[in-house]
Motif scaffolding. Structure first.
Motif, PDB file in Angstrom:
ATOM      1  N   ARG A   1       0.874  -1.212   0.081  1.00 48.99           N
ATOM      2  CA  ARG A   1       0.090   0.142   0.119  1.00 48.99           C
ATOM      3  C   ARG A   1       0.985   1.348   0.011  1.00 48.99           C
ATOM      4  N   ALA A   2       2.027   1.403   0.736  1.00 46.40           N
ATOM      5  CA  ALA A   2       3.010   2.393   0.628  1.00 46.40           C
ATOM      6  C   ALA A   2       3.307   2.690  -0.642  1.00 46.40           C
ATOM      7  N   ARG A   3       3.780   1.371  -1.428  1.00 47.42           N
ATOM      8  CA  ARG A   3       4.007   1.757  -2.776  1.00 47.42           C
ATOM      9  C   ARG A   3       3.215   2.856  -3.667  1.00 47.42           C
ATOM     10  N   LEU A   4       2.038   2.253  -3.244  1.00 43.18           N
ATOM     11  CA  LEU A   4       1.098   3.065  -3.903  1.00 43.18           C
ATOM     12  C   LEU A   4       0.776   4.543  -3.474  1.00 43.18           C
ATOM     13  N   GLY A   5       1.303   5.028  -2.372  1.00 42.97           N
ATOM     14  CA  GLY A   5       1.300   6.353  -1.925  1.00 42.97           C
ATOM     15  C   GLY A   5       0.251   6.542  -0.922  1.00 42.97           C
ATOM     16  N   ASP A   6      -0.244   5.409  -0.297  1.00 37.84           N
ATOM     17  CA  ASP A   6      -1.133   5.312   0.897  1.00 37.84           C
ATOM     18  C   ASP A   6      -0.603   6.022   2.004  1.00 37.84           C
ATOM     19  N   PRO A   7      -1.328   7.173   2.207  1.00 36.98           N
ATOM     20  CA  PRO A   7      -0.493   7.738   3.532  1.00 36.98           C
ATOM     21  C   PRO A   7      -0.852   7.107   4.859  1.00 36.98           C
ATOM     22  N   VAL A   8      -1.686   6.169   5.035  1.00 39.71           N
ATOM     23  CA  VAL A   8      -1.880   5.454   6.161  1.00 39.71           C
ATOM     24  C   VAL A   8      -0.994   4.536   6.138  1.00 39.71           C
ATOM     25  N   ALA A   9      -0.603   3.817   5.133  1.00 39.31           N
ATOM     26  CA  ALA A   9       0.554   2.870   5.158  1.00 39.31           C
ATOM     27  C   ALA A   9       1.775   3.605   5.382  1.00 39.31           C
ATOM     28  N   LEU A  10       2.223   4.447   4.970  1.00 37.11           N
ATOM     29  CA  LEU A  10       3.486   5.328   4.951  1.00 37.11           C
ATOM     30  C   LEU A  10       3.507   5.599   6.510  1.00 37.11           C
ATOM     31  N   GLU A  11       2.496   6.283   7.201  1.00 37.40           N
ATOM     32  CA  GLU A  11       2.498   6.577   8.369  1.00 37.40           C
ATOM     33  C   GLU A  11       2.859   5.252   9.469  1.00 37.40           C
ATOM     34  N   ALA A  12       2.370   4.237   9.079  1.00 37.56           N
ATOM     35  CA  ALA A  12       2.671   2.946   9.556  1.00 37.56           C
ATOM     36  C   ALA A  12       3.964   2.563   9.411  1.00 37.56           C
ATOM     37  N   LEU A  13       4.712   2.591   8.416  1.00 38.24           N
ATOM     38  CA  LEU A  13       6.181   2.481   8.349  1.00 38.24           C
ATOM     39  C   LEU A  13       6.749   3.486   9.269  1.00 38.24           C
ATOM     40  N   TYR A  14       6.251   4.700   9.418  1.00 41.90           N
ATOM     41  CA  TYR A  14       7.138   5.644  10.105  1.00 41.90           C
ATOM     42  C   TYR A  14       6.859   5.288  11.635  1.00 41.90           C
ATOM     43  N   ARG A  15       5.806   4.930  12.030  1.00 45.84           N
ATOM     44  CA  ARG A  15       5.610   4.447  13.418  1.00 45.84           C
ATOM     45  C   ARG A  15       6.365   3.325  13.840  1.00 45.84           C
TER      46      ARG A  15
ATOM     47  N   THR B   1       9.365  14.285  19.030  1.00 42.25           N
ATOM     48  CA  THR B   1       8.258  15.027  18.182  1.00 42.25           C
ATOM     49  C   THR B   1       7.946  13.879  17.172  1.00 42.25           C
ATOM     50  N   ASN B   2       6.820  13.825  16.776  1.00 43.71           N
ATOM     51  CA  ASN B   2       6.510  13.175  15.436  1.00 43.71           C
ATOM     52  C   ASN B   2       6.503  13.972  14.189  1.00 43.71           C
ATOM     53  N   GLU B   3       7.618  13.507  13.579  1.00 31.52           N
ATOM     54  CA  GLU B   3       7.776  14.086  12.315  1.00 31.52           C
ATOM     55  C   GLU B   3       7.170  13.932  11.066  1.00 31.52           C
ATOM     56  N   PHE B   4       6.139  12.757  11.322  1.00 35.68           N
ATOM     57  CA  PHE B   4       5.379  12.391  10.031  1.00 35.68           C
ATOM     58  C   PHE B   4       4.525  13.474   9.604  1.00 35.68           C
ATOM     59  N   PRO B   5       3.930  14.411  10.165  1.00 39.32           N
ATOM     60  CA  PRO B   5       3.122  15.328   9.548  1.00 39.32           C
ATOM     61  C   PRO B   5       3.993  16.228   8.520  1.00 39.32           C
ATOM     62  N   ALA B   6       5.191  16.575   9.006  1.00 44.87           N
ATOM     63  CA  ALA B   6       6.123  17.345   8.243  1.00 44.87           C
ATOM     64  C   ALA B   6       6.504  16.643   7.010  1.00 44.87           C
ATOM     65  N   VAL B   7       6.744  15.221   7.430  1.00 41.10           N
ATOM     66  CA  VAL B   7       7.244  14.441   6.171  1.00 41.10           C
ATOM     67  C   VAL B   7       6.197  14.391   4.949  1.00 41.10           C
ATOM     68  N   HIS B   8       4.955  14.070   5.574  1.00 34.89           N
ATOM     69  CA  HIS B   8       3.857  13.914   4.689  1.00 34.89           C
ATOM     70  C   HIS B   8       3.556  15.239   3.900  1.00 34.89           C
ATOM     71  N   ALA B   9       3.640  16.360   4.724  1.00 38.19           N
ATOM     72  CA  ALA B   9       3.622  17.378   3.984  1.00 38.19           C
ATOM     73  C   ALA B   9       4.491  17.905   2.843  1.00 38.19           C
ATOM     74  N   ARG B  10       5.810  17.713   3.189  1.00 43.20           N
ATOM     75  CA  ARG B  10       6.745  17.619   2.116  1.00 43.20           C
ATOM     76  C   ARG B  10       6.550  16.842   1.045  1.00 43.20           C
ATOM     77  N   VAL B  11       6.122  15.812   1.035  1.00 42.86           N
ATOM     78  CA  VAL B  11       5.951  14.665  -0.031  1.00 42.86           C
ATOM     79  C   VAL B  11       4.762  15.277  -0.863  1.00 42.86           C
ATOM     80  N   THR B  12       3.794  15.804  -0.098  1.00 44.85           N
ATOM     81  CA  THR B  12       2.449  16.460  -0.796  1.00 44.85           C
ATOM     82  C   THR B  12       2.865  17.465  -1.657  1.00 44.85           C
TER      83      THR B  12
END
Lengths: 178, 202
Positions: A15-29, B60-71
């Motif tokens: 899902r992350a490879r398709l750009g799904d933000p939920v999956a990308l956030e799961a990877l981050y977490r 800090t949770n950096e994901f919002p900033a990461v996602h914003a940069r990607v967007t």
């Protein structure tokens, strides 16, 4: 690490490879803490480590389509992170001389009051030596891999590791038994 | 061999690395030397302590900033293509009109429009040169950037819509207004990227 941190990893990665933000956030977490830890152990400041964390996951989000799945996802993310951390060290290039560190190092066999804890001793190593110790002894990279990432030779990596351990032993006031 | 093992040799022993020169002799010495055995034990212990250091977690949770940069990076790529198309279309119309030497008042308006388009393009170039996609930003800045990028995208849609207007004078007047707004937003975007987020007033 993979199975514990990221249940159903294959589906999440797909899902992350398709750009799904939920999956990308799961990877981050799943991997933000090990990435931050590696960055913080290699670099000196929390600011640098936070920047590397952001840069790493920005790169992961942009390039996950290129991840072929031929190694673990953590191995891939870690290689991105270590590359970013080493790039940051090259950019900062601060306090990376052996001479300075020799001056502030206590002589071997100094009193226990002067002995440092391991984290302080690591902080006193040169940036390059600290990075080599961490990547080799903790993260498990080979000298070939470290040399490749640093753009140096294998013997450079080996000698940095040996010198770092000699210094750590001195900083920690360790003495051989005999 | 009488000398104790070097740190290189101790590490080679620890890692079972037989490529280190003189390891055969070193092993013989090691088997009989309590000092070197003690050194190796300390090396093992030090390595174990390194591996046991507590894991450091980000505060800090950096994901919002990461996602914003990607967007933003994604939006910028599509916006750059769209704005180039809009500018080319507007320039083509401008060329046709000036060639026909229409009323001077309308010619002034067309020149003003062209000037706004040029300014907007210059700001796009400035942002590209700044290479904002590759720069680390904080969460607040990321939100500002997204807001501005969204507004610019809306304006681009309005500019594209305006091109369909049949009455030439009204179209030009409308487009001047839209491109002026676009220049204002592009200026704000450049300001945000140059760490002046507080001055934007969003």
């Amino acid at each position: 690490m993979d199975a514990m941190s990221l249940p159903d990893a294959d589906a999440v990665i797909a899902r992350a490879r398709l750009g799904d933000p939920v999956a990308l956030e799961a990877l981050y977490r799943a991997y933000s803490t090990p990435v931050y830890n590696l960055s913080r152990r290699i670099c000196r400041t929390t600011e640098d480590a936070e920047d590397i964390l952001q840069e790493t996951f920005f790169e992961v989000c942009r390039s996950i389509r290129n991840y072929r799945g031929d190694g673990s996802i953590w191995g891939w993310i870690r290689s991105v992170a270590s590359s970013k951390a080493l790039m940051r060290l090259r950019r900062n290039k601060y306090r990376d001389t052996d001479e300075l560190n020799d001056e502030i190092a206590p002589a071997r066999g100094a009193s226990t009051a002067l002995r440092m804890d391991l984290e302080s001793a690591m902080d006193r190593l040169t940036d390059t030596a600290r990075a080599v110790v961490w990547l080799h002894d903790v993260e498990g990279y080979t000298h070939e891999e470290i040399a490749n990432q640093m753009g140096k030779t294998v013997s450079f990596s080996k000698s940095q590791l040996a010198r770092a351990h000699t210094r750590l032993r001195n900083y920690l006031g360790e003495e051989a038994l005999a | 061999m009488t000398a104790h093992l070097s740190m290189d040799q101790l590490i080679a022993l620890r890692d079972d690395d037989r490529s280190e020169p003189g390891m055969g002799e070193a092993l013989q010495h090691f088997a009989a030397c309590i000092h070197c055995q003690s050194e190796l034990e300390q090396l093992h212990q030090r390595t174990a302590r390194l591996r046991a250091l507590p894991s450091l977690a980000p505060s800090t949770n950096e994901f919002p900033a990461v996602h914003a940069r990607v967007t933003v990076a994604r939006q910028r790529r599509s916006r750059a293509a769209a704005s180039l198309g809009l500018a080319i279309a507007a320039t083509a119309v401008f060329t046709l009109i000036t060639r026909d030497l229409v009323h001077p008042k309308r010619l002034d308006a067309e020149q003003l429009l062209q000037s706004e388009i040029t300014q907007s393009q210059q700001l796009e170039h400035k942002l590209t040169a700044w290479n904002s996609d590759q720069r680390v930003i904080n969460g607040r800045t990321a939100i500002l950037v997204i807001q501005l990028e969204n507004k610019i995208a809306q304006l681009d849609a309005e500019i594209a819509e305006s091109a369909k207007m049949e009455q030439q004078a009204a179209r030009v007047e409308n487009e001047i207004k839209l491109w002026q707004q676009r220049v204002g937003l592009m200026n704000a975007l450049v300001d945000v990227h140059l760490s002046k987020a507080g001055n934007v007033g969003l």
